[in-house]
Design a protein around this motif. Sequence first.
Motif, PDB file in Angstrom:
ATOM      1  N   TYR A   1       1.222  -1.124   0.079  1.00  0.00           N
ATOM      2  CA  TYR A   1       0.102  -0.172  -0.036  1.00  0.00           C
ATOM      3  C   TYR A   1       0.960   1.420  -0.116  1.00  0.00           C
ATOM      4  CZ  TYR A   1      -3.512  -3.489   1.747  1.00  0.00           C
ATOM      5  OH  TYR A   1      -3.546  -4.604   1.462  1.00  0.00           O
ATOM      6  N   THR A   2       1.842   1.212  -0.645  1.00  0.00           N
ATOM      7  CA  THR A   2       2.639   2.369  -1.022  1.00  0.00           C
ATOM      8  C   THR A   2       2.891   2.471  -2.147  1.00  0.00           C
ATOM      9  OG1 THR A   2       4.714   1.129  -0.523  1.00  0.00           O
ATOM     10  CG2 THR A   2       4.209   2.422   1.192  1.00  0.00           C
ATOM     11  N   PHE A   3       3.421   3.935  -2.451  1.00  0.00           N
ATOM     12  CA  PHE A   3       3.776   4.093  -3.690  1.00  0.00           C
ATOM     13  C   PHE A   3       5.693   4.500  -4.263  1.00  0.00           C
ATOM     14  CE2 PHE A   3       4.674   7.437  -7.084  1.00  0.00           C
ATOM     15  CZ  PHE A   3       4.045   6.657  -8.212  1.00  0.00           C
ATOM     16  N   THR A   4       5.937   4.188  -5.609  1.00  0.00           N
ATOM     17  CA  THR A   4       7.431   3.970  -5.517  1.00  0.00           C
ATOM     18  C   THR A   4       7.385   5.745  -6.644  1.00  0.00           C
ATOM     19  OG1 THR A   4       7.250   2.288  -4.877  1.00  0.00           O
ATOM     20  CG2 THR A   4       9.837   3.156  -5.825  1.00  0.00           C
ATOM     21  N   PRO A   5       7.997   6.552  -6.204  1.00  0.00           N
ATOM     22  CA  PRO A   5       7.838   7.824  -6.861  1.00  0.00           C
ATOM     23  C   PRO A   5       9.215   7.544  -8.639  1.00  0.00           C
ATOM     24  CG  PRO A   5       8.398   8.177  -4.681  1.00  0.00           C
ATOM     25  CD  PRO A   5       8.072   6.918  -4.901  1.00  0.00           C
ATOM     26  N   THR A   6      10.574   6.618  -7.439  1.00  0.00           N
ATOM     27  CA  THR A   6      11.649   6.180  -8.775  1.00  0.00           C
ATOM     28  C   THR A   6      11.126   5.311  -9.282  1.00  0.00           C
ATOM     29  OG1 THR A   6      12.158   4.952  -5.825  1.00  0.00           O
ATOM     30  CG2 THR A   6      12.875   6.994  -6.729  1.00  0.00           C
ATOM     31  N   THR A   7      10.299   4.603  -9.815  1.00  0.00           N
ATOM     32  CA  THR A   7       9.953   3.875 -10.646  1.00  0.00           C
ATOM     33  C   THR A   7       9.258   4.674 -11.763  1.00  0.00           C
ATOM     34  OG1 THR A   7       7.476   3.757  -9.743  1.00  0.00           O
ATOM     35  CG2 THR A   7       9.005   2.233  -9.670  1.00  0.00           C
ATOM     36  N   GLN A   8       9.395   6.226 -11.731  1.00  0.00           N
ATOM     37  CA  GLN A   8       8.966   6.611 -12.816  1.00  0.00           C
ATOM     38  C   GLN A   8       9.378   7.643 -13.551  1.00  0.00           C
ATOM     39  OE1 GLN A   8       5.368   7.469 -13.154  1.00  0.00           O
ATOM     40  NE2 GLN A   8       5.134   5.690 -12.150  1.00  0.00           N
ATOM     41  N   LEU A   9       9.805   7.341 -14.918  1.00  0.00           N
ATOM     42  CA  LEU A   9      10.790   7.765 -15.666  1.00  0.00           C
ATOM     43  C   LEU A   9      11.065   9.318 -15.359  1.00  0.00           C
ATOM     44  CD1 LEU A   9      13.288   7.650 -17.427  1.00  0.00           C
ATOM     45  CD2 LEU A   9      12.126   7.853 -19.629  1.00  0.00           C
ATOM     46  N   SER A  10       9.950  10.180 -15.472  1.00  0.00           N
ATOM     47  CA  SER A  10       9.501  11.591 -14.991  1.00  0.00           C
ATOM     48  C   SER A  10      10.938  12.258 -14.191  1.00  0.00           C
ATOM     49  CB  SER A  10       8.231  12.066 -14.741  1.00  0.00           C
ATOM     50  OG  SER A  10       7.869  11.783 -13.833  1.00  0.00           O
ATOM     51  N   MET A  11      10.860  11.812 -13.110  1.00  0.00           N
ATOM     52  CA  MET A  11      11.572  11.539 -11.633  1.00  0.00           C
ATOM     53  C   MET A  11      12.762  11.896 -11.309  1.00  0.00           C
ATOM     54  SD  MET A  11      10.866  10.577  -7.660  1.00  0.00           S
ATOM     55  CE  MET A  11      12.126  11.050  -6.445  1.00  0.00           C
ATOM     56  N   ASN A  12      12.574  10.417 -12.184  1.00  0.00           N
ATOM     57  CA  ASN A  12      14.107  10.025 -11.731  1.00  0.00           C
ATOM     58  C   ASN A  12      15.098  11.286 -13.622  1.00  0.00           C
ATOM     59  OD1 ASN A  12      13.763   7.964 -10.609  1.00  0.00           O
ATOM     60  ND2 ASN A  12      13.450   7.012 -12.030  1.00  0.00           N
ATOM     61  N   LEU A  13      14.233  11.404 -14.449  1.00  0.00           N
ATOM     62  CA  LEU A  13      15.384  12.221 -15.575  1.00  0.00           C
ATOM     63  C   LEU A  13      15.273  13.757 -15.103  1.00  0.00           C
ATOM     64  CD1 LEU A  13      14.069  11.134 -18.751  1.00  0.00           C
ATOM     65  CD2 LEU A  13      15.982  11.441 -17.905  1.00  0.00           C
ATOM     66  N   GLY A  14      14.247  14.146 -13.746  1.00  0.00           N
ATOM     67  CA  GLY A  14      13.929  15.321 -13.108  1.00  0.00           C
ATOM     68  C   GLY A  14      15.189  15.765 -11.868  1.00  0.00           C
ATOM     69  N   LEU A  15      15.861  14.392 -11.450  1.00  0.00           N
ATOM     70  CA  LEU A  15      17.303  14.564 -10.768  1.00  0.00           C
ATOM     71  C   LEU A  15      18.284  14.352 -11.429  1.00  0.00           C
ATOM     72  CD1 LEU A  15      16.427  12.239  -8.284  1.00  0.00           C
ATOM     73  CD2 LEU A  15      16.152  14.715  -7.862  1.00  0.00           C
ATOM     74  N   ALA A  16      18.009  13.685 -13.279  1.00  0.00           N
ATOM     75  CA  ALA A  16      19.083  13.307 -14.026  1.00  0.00           C
ATOM     76  C   ALA A  16      19.804  14.247 -14.083  1.00  0.00           C
ATOM     77  CB  ALA A  16      19.212  12.167 -13.955  1.00  0.00           C
ATOM     78  N   ILE A  17      19.553  15.020 -15.089  1.00  0.00           N
ATOM     79  CA  ILE A  17      19.179  16.378 -15.927  1.00  0.00           C
ATOM     80  C   ILE A  17      19.604  17.488 -15.578  1.00  0.00           C
ATOM     81  CG2 ILE A  17      17.979  18.088 -17.858  1.00  0.00           C
ATOM     82  CD1 ILE A  17      16.785  15.191 -18.531  1.00  0.00           C
ATOM     83  N   PRO A  18      19.463  17.768 -13.667  1.00  0.00           N
ATOM     84  CA  PRO A  18      19.639  18.925 -13.275  1.00  0.00           C
ATOM     85  C   PRO A  18      21.760  18.160 -12.760  1.00  0.00           C
ATOM     86  CG  PRO A  18      17.447  18.919 -12.553  1.00  0.00           C
ATOM     87  CD  PRO A  18      17.842  17.836 -14.230  1.00  0.00           C
TER      88      PRO A  18
END
Length: 228
Positions: A92-109
């Motif tokens: 019953y949890t959600f893993t934000p790091t399975t979303q490519l948008s979030m990971n790219l939002g961390l990686a690109i900057p």
Amino acid sequence: MMSSLFNQFDSPWFLACPLALLALLVPWKLFIYEHNSWPGTRNASLLDWTFQSLASQVWQPMSIWRGGRWVVLFTSLMLMLMTLNLIGLFPYTFTPTTQLSMNLGLAIPLWLGTIIYGFRNHPTIALAHLCPEGAPAPLIPMLILVETLSIFMRPLALGLRLTANLTAGHLLMHLISSAVLSLSAISNILGGTILVLLVLLTLLEMAVALIQGYVFAILVTLYLDENL
């Protein structure tokens, strides 16, 4: 009608608000904050030891006298990714790091910051990375093109690596857990055997969650070290 296996990666909503933000903020309440008037507790000592251990790992790829100012940033990044990856394995949890948008939002900057820092402070060294020393003159244009493409692919590789590894693990756990429910109705022995495999896979995914957070942060420190 059967739902898609990828529905588990959709951010849940509550009162027309996505719960992804809550999944990002709540895990930090699990950490113990030491008050000035309190003596150090065991939990605080454990957290301090964990942070120091992660910081020592961040130190290794970087030059000590030039990379000291970045240690806290990348150690915090590593701890954040490890925490989010582990919390996402609970029911019953959600893993934000399975979303490519979030990971790219961390990686690109982070990647772009290392590039800008290198060209601003050491432009000659940054440009020298585009062409290996001693390369034949006819191959120099091709080598520059290949190196430029490889540099621009770095943030995509960072985001895709983290997303693909966590997504594959979650899908495999979902499939095996569904198999446990189905096979238990046929044979308790067979269902129990698959359940043992599911437990072992869960332990493996916990290790993968930690390793992927470590790999993400260490790769960014390596990119920065090239431009220090």
